[in-house]
Design a protein around this motif. Sequence first.
Motif, PDB file in Angstrom:
ATOM      1  N   TYR A 181       0.790  -1.229   0.000  1.00 35.12           N
ATOM      2  CA  TYR A 181       0.000   0.000   0.000  1.00 35.12           C
ATOM      3  C   TYR A 181       0.824   1.283   0.000  1.00 35.12           C
TER       4      TYR A 181
ATOM      5  N   PHE B 213      -5.481  -0.996  -5.340  1.00 34.42           N
ATOM      6  CA  PHE B 213      -6.457  -1.658  -4.486  1.00 34.42           C
ATOM      7  C   PHE B 213      -7.857  -1.063  -4.693  1.00 34.42           C
TER       8      PHE B 213
ATOM      9  N   ILE C 278      -9.212  -2.625  -7.651  1.00 35.37           N
ATOM     10  CA  ILE C 278      -9.644  -4.000  -7.366  1.00 35.37           C
ATOM     11  C   ILE C 278     -11.080  -3.996  -6.832  1.00 35.37           C
TER      12      ILE C 278
ATOM     13  N   TYR D 204     -14.329  -9.072  -7.979  1.00 32.65           N
ATOM     14  CA  TYR D 204     -13.980  -8.849  -6.569  1.00 32.65           C
ATOM     15  C   TYR D 204     -15.254  -8.430  -5.807  1.00 32.65           C
TER      16      TYR D 204
ATOM     17  N   GLY E 208     -13.753  -4.980   5.687  1.00 34.12           N
ATOM     18  CA  GLY E 208     -12.989  -5.377   4.510  1.00 34.12           C
ATOM     19  C   GLY E 208     -12.376  -6.757   4.567  1.00 34.12           C
ATOM     20  N   SER E 209     -12.566  -7.468   5.673  1.00 37.48           N
ATOM     21  CA  SER E 209     -11.901  -8.762   5.889  1.00 37.48           C
ATOM     22  C   SER E 209     -10.385  -8.608   5.927  1.00 37.48           C
ATOM     23  N   THR E 210      -9.918  -7.448   6.361  1.00 36.00           N
ATOM     24  CA  THR E 210      -8.482  -7.269   6.560  1.00 36.00           C
ATOM     25  C   THR E 210      -7.978  -8.240   7.621  1.00 36.00           C
TER      26      THR E 210
ATOM     27  N   ASN F 148      -5.772 -11.149   6.617  1.00 35.18           N
ATOM     28  CA  ASN F 148      -4.323 -11.082   6.377  1.00 35.18           C
ATOM     29  C   ASN F 148      -3.522 -11.689   7.531  1.00 35.18           C
TER      30      ASN F 148
ATOM     31  N   TYR G 278      -9.304 -13.193  -7.168  1.00 36.24           N
ATOM     32  CA  TYR G 278      -7.871 -12.864  -7.048  1.00 36.24           C
ATOM     33  C   TYR G 278      -7.109 -13.117  -8.359  1.00 36.24           C
TER      34      TYR G 278
ATOM     35  N   THR H 141      -5.344  -7.310 -10.211  1.00 34.33           N
ATOM     36  CA  THR H 141      -4.746  -7.954  -9.030  1.00 34.33           C
ATOM     37  C   THR H 141      -3.290  -8.335  -9.316  1.00 34.33           C
TER      38      THR H 141
ATOM     39  N   PHE I 289      -1.354  -5.217  -8.931  1.00 31.78           N
ATOM     40  CA  PHE I 289      -1.270  -4.905  -7.494  1.00 31.78           C
ATOM     41  C   PHE I 289      -0.149  -5.732  -6.838  1.00 31.78           C
TER      42      PHE I 289
ATOM     43  N   MET J 202      -1.157 -15.467  -2.272  1.00 38.72           N
ATOM     44  CA  MET J 202      -0.615 -14.776  -3.441  1.00 38.72           C
ATOM     45  C   MET J 202       0.907 -14.887  -3.397  1.00 38.72           C
TER      46      MET J 202
ATOM     47  N   GLU K 244       1.049 -12.577   0.154  1.00 39.58           N
ATOM     48  CA  GLU K 244      -0.170 -12.366   0.939  1.00 39.58           C
ATOM     49  C   GLU K 244      -0.889 -13.671   1.234  1.00 39.58           C
TER      50      GLU K 244
ATOM     51  N   SER L 269      -4.876 -14.488   2.491  1.00 39.67           N
ATOM     52  CA  SER L 269      -6.181 -13.873   2.729  1.00 39.67           C
ATOM     53  C   SER L 269      -7.115 -14.988   3.205  1.00 39.67           C
TER      54      SER L 269
HETATM   55  C1  AVJ Z   1      -7.575  -5.814   1.894  1.00 40.71           C
HETATM   56  C2  AVJ Z   1      -6.626  -7.841   2.698  1.00 40.71           C
HETATM   57  C3  AVJ Z   1      -8.987  -7.648   2.470  1.00 40.71           C
HETATM   58  O1  AVJ Z   1      -7.425 -10.058   0.984  1.00 40.71           O
HETATM   59  O2  AVJ Z   1      -9.012  -9.542  -0.379  1.00 40.71           O
HETATM   60  C4  AVJ Z   1      -7.291  -7.914  -2.672  1.00 40.71           C
HETATM   61  C5  AVJ Z   1      -6.399  -7.497  -0.291  1.00 40.71           C
HETATM   62  N1  AVJ Z   1      -5.398  -8.784  -2.167  1.00 40.71           N
HETATM   63  N2  AVJ Z   1      -6.846  -8.580  -3.733  1.00 40.71           N
HETATM   64  C6  AVJ Z   1      -8.066  -9.233   0.331  1.00 40.71           C
HETATM   65  C7  AVJ Z   1      -6.368  -8.046  -1.673  1.00 40.71           C
HETATM   66  C8  AVJ Z   1      -5.689  -9.089  -3.440  1.00 40.71           C
HETATM   67  C9  AVJ Z   1      -7.684  -7.756   0.425  1.00 40.71           C
HETATM   68  N3  AVJ Z   1      -7.698  -7.282   1.854  1.00 40.71           N
END
Ligand code: AVJ
Length: 325
Positions: A42, A50, A53, A59, A165-167, A170, A209, A216, A219, A255, A283, A285
């Motif tokens: 980021y 993002f 996305i 998405y 956002g389902s952060t 991560n 994804y 993506t 990204f 990812m 990543e 998720s």
């Molecule tokens: C922001 C972590 C919720 O995991 O879907 C989107 C980031 N990575 N596409 C996710 C993300 C690839 C996103 N988050």
Amino acid sequence: MSPSLVPGSADAAAPRAGSEFAADMLKALDTRPRSISPKYFYDSAGSQLFDAICELPEYYPTRTEIGILTQCAGEVAQLAGPRAEIVEFGAGSLLKIRLLLDAMKEPARYMPVDISGDHLAGSAAALRRDYPGLDVHPVVGDYTQRVLLPVPRAGGGRRIGFFPGSTIGNFTPREAVHFLEVAGQVLRGGALLLGADLVKDPAVLHAAYNDSAGVTAAFNLNLLARANRELGADFALDQWAHYAFYEPRQQRIEMHLVSRRAQQVTVCGQRFDFAEGEALHTENSYKFTIEGLRALAMEAGFRPGPVWCDARQLFSVHWLYAPES
Ligand code: AVJ
């Protein structure tokens, strides 16, 4: 009144993103398997990607969560009560926080906690203009680490955490419990409104994804472009492939950036070898079942409350009562 613990670092103590990125990237390249935190996606280019996305047809999480929040905002406002103080972990989308603020009765304070000071300043200015009675108090910090919230609670209302956002996906499950424990201390006596993406048809997850427009992929590859910009690295972007897949046993999307051939790269003046097919894991998720998410929250001392979902059960929003003490 003592300040309360928040995961993140206090304003003055915030490390320089560049040097932290350098240290973490060098460490990632020295470790096997190679992996780095997704927080480095980021920079400003990555944040723009993002946002793109979130608009993609494949998405679904963003638009689905916004739909759920629109539906449940009235109920959430009732649960929060008057003069609430909202602590957002990550300065996310202005649209989502506005849905809550518009439904709540006299919200007292909004405290977004984010690593990007620029991102915070922009959203704070817009919210101050539109909500004159609201004390907008951004905190520059990394909520994945713990630190002190610089101000005592606003008088009267409940403290409500917001982590959309389902952060949370991560984090590994262990890290998620740790995050929730720290958040529970910050929010004690209040609650957390948490967005979590759900386990579903792997084909739907895969498409989200691996979008057909390649956003993506861009990204993911921006991480290498960022290393070229900030660390004097020489990643040849066309020699790296975006690779994202669903791993059903761990219920997560992974990812990776995969080397298309044997190659050497220089980062911060140091050389690193990649074999053909060797990867940098960028990543995870995680996806959740409703019961699984509630069990994680309970492990961290929260008491699960109402849950809201869309009709297709793609995404969930949870009201979790924080520990009383
Ligand atoms: C922001 C972590 C919720 O995991 O879907 C989107 C980031 N990575 N596409 C996710 C993300 C690839 C996103 N988050």
